[in-house]
Scaffold this active site. Structure first.
Site, short mmCIF file in Angstrom:
data_model
loop_
_atom_site.label_atom_id
_atom_site.label_comp_id
_atom_site.label_asym_id
_atom_site.label_seq_id
_atom_site.Cartn_x
_atom_site.Cartn_y
_atom_site.Cartn_z
N THR A 34 0.81 -1.22 0.00
CA THR A 34 0.00 0.00 0.00
C THR A 34 0.85 1.28 0.00
O THR A 34 0.29 2.38 -0.02
CB THR A 34 -0.88 0.06 1.27
N LYS A 35 2.16 1.16 0.05
CA LYS A 35 3.00 2.35 0.24
C LYS A 35 3.30 3.08 -1.08
O LYS A 35 2.94 2.60 -2.15
CB LYS A 35 4.29 1.95 0.97
#
Ligand SMILES: *Cc1c(COP(=O)(O)O)cnc(C)c1O
Length: 391
Positions: A187-188
């Site tokens: 998700t980064k």
């Protein structure tokens, strides 16, 4: 959920044909574990961040653990950190047998307060152990007040380990001696599926982390197998190290993501600007304070409770029902049973963290959001707020 529309997930990675090609190339090369793709990614991140050392690791959690170990954090030590973070920041302190010493966040933001750090550092004498390190977290990608924190740490003789999981690789450390860790989790800002990168200008810490990253072996596996005329069995073990190396299969994705990092950042910035305009005049909501330095990893909205007839949790339910994935960053660690029980902490112990938790929710912000999805997110949130306006 509205059956006519697809659910918009809270997060989604952005991959192009290039990432696919890079993985295939590694697969077909016959070398899938740590090797030249990892080295290439390290060079790319070191360049982007203007630092001497970049070490690829299999997660930011591993990187934070390596950083604490290399800083000499051990049994019974204390590490000052924020309760307003993901558990990884604090669990690695426990890996070392040390204790997190939580201090509250700033009055109006999400990052750790330098004043509170200073106060905690000044009361070190009352602790049954030394303050070995300070670990600030750059929440949502907004850089914390690191100049002040570095100065406090220097005075206290403590190491600084920066949880940069929400940052995108870029210049920040310049010539500082701290250790910063990026996350390449799914998700980064940029992702390798799982992965991370430790950066520092500290030669000694870098050497220790390099050894500990791979079993405490004094040389890299890749060199072992590649060096001409040398035997792969001829190595020494200098410590009981860890298995924290990043395989080439994943590192290759990271190099392509680095190529696309600026373009993806621009997309997140554009979305943030649209959200600012859309929600800026909504009396039920407070938009994040604009910060030009932010990676825009998260877009955290705050409700104005006096203006709404429903609470934050219910608001999240209603919006989620309408097909928008939301999240909360964070339920603070001092409100998680492990930390609350172990350190006898109450929710009110960190009033700013508690308030921020109770009033905040995060909305989708990622490069692959379509125009249609952005409009739907904006309209759904504005309509919900106006429907539940308190008169
Ligand atoms: C994601 C995250 C981590 C851990 O990253 P991993 O790469 O999944 O280990 C650490 N700290 C914060 C604040 C995070 O959001």
């Amino acid at each position: 959920m509205n059956r006519n529309t697809d659910f918009i997930p809270f997060a989604r990675p952005s991959f192009s044909k290039e990432e696919e090609a890079a993985v295939l190339e590694v697969l077909r090369s016959g070398w899938v574990t740590t090797g030249k793709a990892a080295t290439e990614l390290e060079q790319r991140v070191a360049e982007a961040s203007h630092v001497k050392h970049a070490l690829a690791v299999n997660s930011a959690t591993s990187g934070l653990h390596l950083a604490l170990e290399a800083s000499g954090v051990g049994e019974g030590d204390y590490v000052i950190t924020s309760p307003y973070t993901f558990t990884a920041s604090a669990e690695v302190i426990r890996y070392c047998g040390a204790h997190p010493l939580f201090v509250d966040i700033e009055k109006d933001g999400y990052n750790i307060s330098p004043e509170n750090i200073e106060r905690a550092a000044a009361s070190a004498d009352s602790l049954n152990g030394r303050i070995a390190a300070i670990m600030p977290v750059h929440v949502g990608g907004e850089t914390c007040k690191r100049r002040e924190i570095l100065a406090i740490a220097e005075k206290a003789g403590a190491a600084v380990i920066e949880d940069g999981a929400h940052l995108q690789p870029g210049p920040l450390l310049t010539d500082d001696n701290s250790i910063l860790v990026y996350s390449f989790y799914a998700t980064k800002c940029i992702t390798t599926g799982e992965g991370g990168m430790v950066i520092t200008n500290n030669d000694e810490a870098a050497a220790r982390m390099k050894t500990m990253r791979f079993h405490g072996i004094d040389r890299e596996a890749w060199n072992r197998y590649r060096a001409k005329g040398d035997s792969s069995w001829n190595y020494d073990i200098t410590a009981a190290g860890f298995k924290y190396n990043l395989p080439d299969l994943l590192a290759a994705i990271g190099t392509v993501q680095m190529d696309r990092a600026d373009e993806m950042l621009k997309k997140r910035q554009d979305i943030a600007a649209r959200y600012d305009r859309a929600f800026g005049s909504c009396s039920q909501l407070k938009i994040p304070e604009s910060c030009r330095e932010s990676s825009r990893h998260l877009y955290i909205l705050r409700i104005v409770p006096e203006q709404l007839s429903i609470g934050r949790d219910e608001l999240i339910s209603v919006i989620t029902e309408k097909g928008i994935g939301l999240s909360v960053h964070y339920r603070p660690l001092h409100m998680m049973s492990y930390y609350a029980d172990k350190y006898s902490l109450q929710p009110q112990d960190f009033p700013e963290a508690l308030k921020r938790f109770e009033n905040s929710f995060s909305i989708p912000i990622y490069p692959d959001l379509t125009e249609e999805e952005i409009s739907r997110i904006i309209n759904t949130i504005l309509n919900t707020c106006s429907r539940y306006r308190r008169d």
